[in-house]
Scaffold this active site. Structure first.
Site, short mmCIF file in Angstrom:
data_model
loop_
_atom_site.label_atom_id
_atom_site.label_comp_id
_atom_site.label_asym_id
_atom_site.label_seq_id
_atom_site.Cartn_x
_atom_site.Cartn_y
_atom_site.Cartn_z
N ASP A 326 13.98 58.62 69.32
CA ASP A 326 14.24 57.50 70.05
C ASP A 326 15.27 57.68 71.08
O ASP A 326 15.80 58.60 71.39
CB ASP A 326 14.33 56.41 69.27
CG ASP A 326 13.64 54.98 69.72
OD1 ASP A 326 14.09 54.40 70.84
OD2 ASP A 326 12.73 54.73 69.19
N ASP A 335 25.86 47.78 59.72
CA ASP A 335 24.46 47.41 58.83
C ASP A 335 23.79 48.66 58.61
O ASP A 335 22.55 48.75 58.07
CB ASP A 335 23.72 46.28 59.37
CG ASP A 335 23.15 45.40 58.49
OD1 ASP A 335 23.52 45.53 57.02
OD2 ASP A 335 22.13 44.31 58.73
N HIS A 381 17.28 50.48 71.93
CA HIS A 381 15.84 50.54 71.37
C HIS A 381 15.95 51.46 70.23
O HIS A 381 15.30 50.80 68.96
CB HIS A 381 15.13 51.41 72.31
CG HIS A 381 13.67 51.32 71.92
ND1 HIS A 381 12.65 52.17 71.11
CD2 HIS A 381 12.46 50.46 72.51
CE1 HIS A 381 11.59 51.98 71.07
NE2 HIS A 381 11.34 50.91 71.83
N ASN A 394 22.94 44.08 52.20
CA ASN A 394 24.19 43.84 51.91
C ASN A 394 24.47 42.17 52.22
O ASN A 394 25.63 41.98 51.97
CB ASN A 394 25.21 44.61 52.99
CG ASN A 394 24.61 44.49 54.35
OD1 ASN A 394 23.89 43.51 54.68
ND2 ASN A 394 25.15 45.44 55.15
N VAL A 398 20.63 41.89 58.81
CA VAL A 398 19.36 42.09 58.65
C VAL A 398 19.16 43.12 57.62
O VAL A 398 20.03 43.68 57.09
CB VAL A 398 18.45 42.33 59.91
CG1 VAL A 398 18.48 41.25 60.96
CG2 VAL A 398 18.87 43.78 60.56
N ASN A 472 2.03 49.25 74.84
CA ASN A 472 2.19 48.14 74.99
C ASN A 472 1.64 47.54 76.51
O ASN A 472 2.05 46.54 76.90
CB ASN A 472 3.78 47.83 75.17
CG ASN A 472 4.41 47.64 74.08
OD1 ASN A 472 4.00 47.63 72.83
ND2 ASN A 472 5.60 48.25 74.07
N ALA A 482 0.02 58.19 69.90
CA ALA A 482 -0.87 57.28 68.93
C ALA A 482 -2.30 57.83 68.80
O ALA A 482 -2.99 57.78 67.61
CB ALA A 482 -0.57 55.95 69.25
N SER A 539 6.64 49.12 69.49
CA SER A 539 7.71 50.04 68.99
C SER A 539 8.29 49.17 67.78
O SER A 539 9.08 49.98 66.87
CB SER A 539 8.68 50.10 70.15
OG SER A 539 8.17 51.24 71.14
#
Length: 576
Positions: A326, A335, A381, A394, A398, A472, A482, A539
């Site tokens: 990416d 995080d 991204h 944690n 998130v 998209n 894909a 994504s």
């Protein structure tokens, strides 16, 4: 062997010949950074059933069998020093058995044993220990009577299987095999599990005609498991002694209904992490208790796919590495920092390629845009994608789908979110050659690039599932890569909080391919600089699937990409 250069083709003259004496042979060897793999060839004149076992390992290694042209036929990929086993019927010809070290600096001793049995895959032929099935049944017939029939004709008739059933019995020298007869009333995703072993026993599934469908032949007391989509009808299960005396617990599960038919818009439906992990065969407990309280650090998409139910069973993605190709990853994010993949064989900052993989100081992955070992995200991204896969559990921020998985950061897109095909291809091979277990591709374009197609194929052949965003543009077919999910990998579309297909998401198309839908609208996740934010797109849906695959591989590390794809599409649920 660098598969980016030779695409998995071998020169048989480079191999050592395996000479079978009395139907078997064994060899001891070792691997090192200068000798990363050994190749052995064997030629057979008639159809044989082969059992190849790799053990006495001091470090991790894999075992793979190829045909003479270099096409992979089977692979065993256990973790750590657990034994590797391949059991396969081979037609006349020449075959290659590869022992390959895992990691940047492989260093291990091993023993490779090859046993050839003259049999066809029928109940009326030979058993796993080389004796004929009739001999096995005769011996079993003399064994003490137990609750399960010791011959095919006296198999315990379980009847129609619905839900989960368990049996506890034993096999040994006098009772070498137990046979069960089952029936399925409709098309089912059927799972078998054999555990609580104290000696080596094997598991096999046969159709009504006695033809072998699938077997599980792990070494020692490792759990055996089989997962298959089965049509209505009658089947037989065999639990057989391989060595020693052991009690066992056999679990039969047919909890899912017929898989959804392929749909041109939504493929096979909405991702369900709980069902996927259950059907992976790696959990003894087949059902979960629903959680009553929502936690503010768990995003709605993670809740929607039921990932938290899996964590409560101790399956969190630990030991599984997901490569994120990416815009990079903020590897300092509070995080994410404890879940960043570390190349432990590379000494940071010394200007030397310590592990010999062709990349200097790639301690934290690699940046193919700037050509260095700091794949920092300058766009956002990739960090968002990484958080959905493996943000830490944690209690703040998130939590990702697989909160103990490792993220391998591979930067192939620049700060504008654009990238070159050459960088994506090199990124794919970096992930393949440096230990990735899953690859997430939340990127796409309109052209079917052959180089990317070849790399995805090679990842599949080497046992690495590739998860790809459908795109998209609101089109009737996915973008590339894909669309390659018609052969390899999984394509992913997006849904919203109400389980409706997102209007921006590219659809599955009329040509069947492995396509599922996952949450992809207003997804909260990590952003660079210890920030958080909402993003939408296929994504954002794709890492929900990549995280689920990490959970599946944590539960059952032996799953092949083909098995992963089959389980995902057959456990998907209907969209609104």
């Amino acid at each position: 062997m660098d598969f980016s250069r030779n695409q998995n083709k071998f020169d048989v003259s480079d191999s050592r010949s395996f000479r079978l004496r009395g139907g078997q042979s064994q060899v001891r060897g070792s691997l090192s950074p200068d000798n990363r793999s050994d190749l052995y060839s064997v030629s057979i004149r008639r159809k044989r059933l082969f059992r190849a076992t790799l053990n006495r390992l001091t470090h991790n290694a894999t075992l793979t069998v190829f045909d003479e042209s270099g096409d992979r036929l089977a692979k065993s990929k256990q973790r750590g020093t657990r034994s590797e086993t391949i059991h396969r019927t081979l037609e006349p010809g020449t075959y290659l058995f590869q022992v390959r070290g895992v990691g940047r600096r492989p260093q291990t001793n091993y023993k490779l044993r090859l046993v050839a049995q003259s049999k066809t895959d029928q109940l009326g032929s030979s058993s796993p220990d080389g004796s004929s099935s009739s001999e096995l049944m005769t011996a079993a017939a003399r064994a003490p009577v137990d609750a399960v029939g010791n011959t095919l004709s006296t198999a315990l008739n379980v009847g129609v299987v619905s839900g989960t059933l368990r049996y506890e019995e034993a096999v040994g020298n006098l009772d070498q095999a137990d046979f069960y007869q089952i029936a399925l009333g409709d098309r089912q995703l059927f799972s078998l599990s054999l555990d609580n072993l104290v000696a080596d026993a094997d598991l096999a599934l046969f159709n009504r005609a006695g033809t072998l469908i699938q077997n599980s032949l792990h070494s020692g007391t490792q759990q055996e498991f089989i997962t298959q989509v089965l049509n209505p009808g009658q089947y037989f299960i065999r639990v057989s002694q391989f060595s020693g005396e052991t009690r066992y617990r056999l679990t039969l599960s047919a909890n899912s209904t017929s898989p959804n038919p392929f749909n041109a818009q939504v493929g096979y439906g909405l991702l369900n992490a709980t069902s996927a992990v259950i059907q992976s065969g790696g959990l003894a407990q087949p059902t979960f208790q629903q959680q009553s309280e929502l936690s503010p650090d768990i995003p709605w998409g993670v809740e929607r796919i039921n990932a938290r139910d899996v964590w409560e069973q101790g399956t969190t993605g630990k030991g599984v590495t997901v490569a994120v190709l990416d815009s990079g990853v903020d590897f300092t994010h509070i995080d994410l920092d404890d879940n960043i993949w570390i190349n432990s064989d590379e000494i940071p900052g010394n200007g030397i390629d310590d592990d010999g993989n062709g990349y200097i100081d790639d301690r934290l992955g690699w940046d193919f845009v700037d050509g260095d070992g700091r794949p920092m995200d300058l766009e956002g991204h990739g960090t968002h994608v990484a958080g959905t896969i493996a943000a830490e559990r944690n209690g703040f921020g998130v939590t990702g789908v697989a909160p103990d998985a490792a993220i391998m950061a591979v930067r192939v897109l620049d700060e504008e979110g654009q990238g070159f095909v050459s960088d994506i291809v090199r990124g794919l091979y970096y992930a393949i050659n440096n230990g990735a277990d899953v690859i997430n591709l939340s990127l796409g374009g309109n052209s079917p690039t052959p180089e990317i197609r070849t790399a995805i194929r090679d990842a599949f052949n080497l046992g690495i599932p590739v998860i790809m965003a459908a795109g998209n543009e609101g089109r009737s077919v996915p973008s590339f890569p894909a669309q390659f999910a018609a052969q390899w990998g999984i394509a992913v579309g997006a849904s919203d909080r109400t389980d409706r297909f997102a209007n921006f998401s590219n659809q599955a198309g009329f040509t069947p391919l492995d396509y599922v839908v996952a949450p992809g609208v207003s997804i909260p996740s990590t952003l660079p600089g210890d920030r958080y934010g909402l993003l939408s797109g296929t994504s954002m849906a794709t890492p929900h699937v990549a995280g689920t695959v990490a959970l599946m591989l944590d539960a059952n590390p032996t799953l092949t990409p083909s098995e992963v794809e089959t389980i995902l599409i057959n456990t998907a649920t209907t969209l609104a």
